[in-house]
Design an enzyme around this catalytic site. Sequence first.
Site, PDB file in Angstrom:
ATOM      1  CE  LYS A  13      20.636   7.124   6.053  1.00 49.14           C
ATOM      2  NZ  LYS A  13      20.147   5.916   5.782  1.00 49.14           N
ATOM      3  NE  ARG A  88      14.485   7.277   7.790  1.00 47.99           N
ATOM      4  CZ  ARG A  88      15.248   6.981   8.433  1.00 47.99           C
ATOM      5  NH1 ARG A  88      15.919   7.859   8.992  1.00 47.99           N
ATOM      6  NH2 ARG A  88      15.732   5.606   8.774  1.00 47.99           N
ATOM      7  NE  ARG A 123      21.804  -2.040  10.649  1.00 48.70           N
ATOM      8  CZ  ARG A 123      21.693  -0.834  10.372  1.00 48.70           C
ATOM      9  NH1 ARG A 123      22.448  -0.017   9.557  1.00 48.70           N
ATOM     10  NH2 ARG A 123      20.388  -0.266  10.534  1.00 48.70           N
ATOM     11  NE  ARG A 156      18.341  -0.981  14.183  1.00 51.26           N
ATOM     12  CZ  ARG A 156      18.712   0.099  13.470  1.00 51.26           C
ATOM     13  NH1 ARG A 156      20.073   0.554  14.006  1.00 51.26           N
ATOM     14  NH2 ARG A 156      18.033   0.751  12.713  1.00 51.26           N
ATOM     15  NE  ARG A 167      14.750   0.395   8.702  1.00 46.92           N
ATOM     16  CZ  ARG A 167      16.022  -0.057   8.951  1.00 46.92           C
ATOM     17  NH1 ARG A 167      16.143  -1.479   9.331  1.00 46.92           N
ATOM     18  NH2 ARG A 167      16.658   0.928   9.309  1.00 46.92           N
TER      19      ARG A 167
HETATM   20  P1  AMP Z   1      17.451   4.465  11.240  1.00 47.16           P
HETATM   21  O1  AMP Z   1      18.366   3.995  12.373  1.00 47.16           O
HETATM   22  O2  AMP Z   1      17.996   5.615  10.732  1.00 47.16           O
HETATM   23  O3  AMP Z   1      17.302   3.460  10.273  1.00 47.16           O
HETATM   24  O4  AMP Z   1      16.090   4.813  12.055  1.00 47.16           O
HETATM   25  C1  AMP Z   1      15.533   3.740  12.514  1.00 47.16           C
HETATM   26  C2  AMP Z   1      13.881   4.002  12.561  1.00 47.16           C
HETATM   27  O5  AMP Z   1      13.627   5.270  13.219  1.00 47.16           O
HETATM   28  C3  AMP Z   1      13.334   4.297  11.464  1.00 47.16           C
HETATM   29  O6  AMP Z   1      12.969   3.192  10.431  1.00 47.16           O
HETATM   30  C4  AMP Z   1      12.060   5.214  11.490  1.00 47.16           C
HETATM   31  O7  AMP Z   1      11.009   4.510  12.156  1.00 47.16           O
HETATM   32  C5  AMP Z   1      12.680   5.965  12.805  1.00 47.16           C
HETATM   33  N1  AMP Z   1      13.223   7.376  12.144  1.00 47.16           N
HETATM   34  C6  AMP Z   1      14.751   7.718  12.231  1.00 47.16           C
HETATM   35  N2  AMP Z   1      14.655   8.994  11.824  1.00 47.16           N
HETATM   36  C7  AMP Z   1      13.680   9.236  11.284  1.00 47.16           C
HETATM   37  C8  AMP Z   1      13.073  10.393  10.563  1.00 47.16           C
HETATM   38  N3  AMP Z   1      14.031  11.199  10.200  1.00 47.16           N
HETATM   39  N4  AMP Z   1      11.673  10.540  10.361  1.00 47.16           N
HETATM   40  C9  AMP Z   1      10.887   9.458  10.768  1.00 47.16           C
HETATM   41  N5  AMP Z   1      11.062   8.391  11.119  1.00 47.16           N
HETATM   42  C10 AMP Z   1      12.514   8.175  11.846  1.00 47.16           C
END
Ligand code: AMP
Length: 210
Positions: A13, A88, A123, A156, A167
């Site tokens: 994404k 999400r 990653r 990370r 996740r």
């Molecule tokens: P990402 O980089 O998009 O994978 O986001 C990293 C982390 O941020 C996720 O595992 C969640 O803990 C949090 N996060 C990011 N976007 C959202 C969202 N729209 N709703 C809830 N948690 C989020």
Amino acid sequence: MKIILLGPPGAGKGTQAEILTEKLKIPQISTGDILRAAVKAGTPVGLQAKAYMDAGDLVPDDVIIGVVKERLTEKDCEKGYIFDGMPRTIAQAEALDAQNVQIDAVLSIEVPDEIIITRLGGRRTCPECGMIYHTQTKKPSKDGICDACGAGLIIRKDDETETIKNRLETYHKETAPLIDYYRAQGKLKDVGGEYNIASQTAEVFKVLGL
Ligand code: AMP
């Protein structure tokens, strides 16, 4: 144009959002990036979000909805944007609908769990500027060093194996129901996720008519 990129963590994404940003000249809104910046800066949102993120759990809807609402008031959002990692949950999608955010297309990038585990395990992230690399598919020119800013790359915390599994579970339970939600609105476009970056981009452009 307002686009949502939907898919499990590691589906591509972020990469496709960056490419679309270049092509369409509209910003990428990554809630993950916004939250990581907030954690780094130690803001109240960051303090609330950190434990959830480290565990691979979702940050509560009210926090996300507030952050996104504020981001959408910025000037660069006037001509549209690309949501990466948002919504999400069904509650977040309903909040966008309630704010009358008119989404044009939702690209669903589906990738099998086994592939995600391999991808995210490799990653590497720049803790300074947020650039993402991969030990196999997107190597920096100098091993372990960010091309963009020269900082040392890290894994990370939420890309560690146990966290990745959590996740993915969270994705299937909370986020995957959005596929049917947007299909019912006639906005869903399926994009295969097992390709390399270039062919995935070709498919993204094709489904968007670009
Ligand atoms: P990402 O980089 O998009 O994978 O986001 C990293 C982390 O941020 C996720 O595992 C969640 O803990 C949090 N996060 C990011 N976007 C959202 C969202 N729209 N709703 C809830 N948690 C989020």
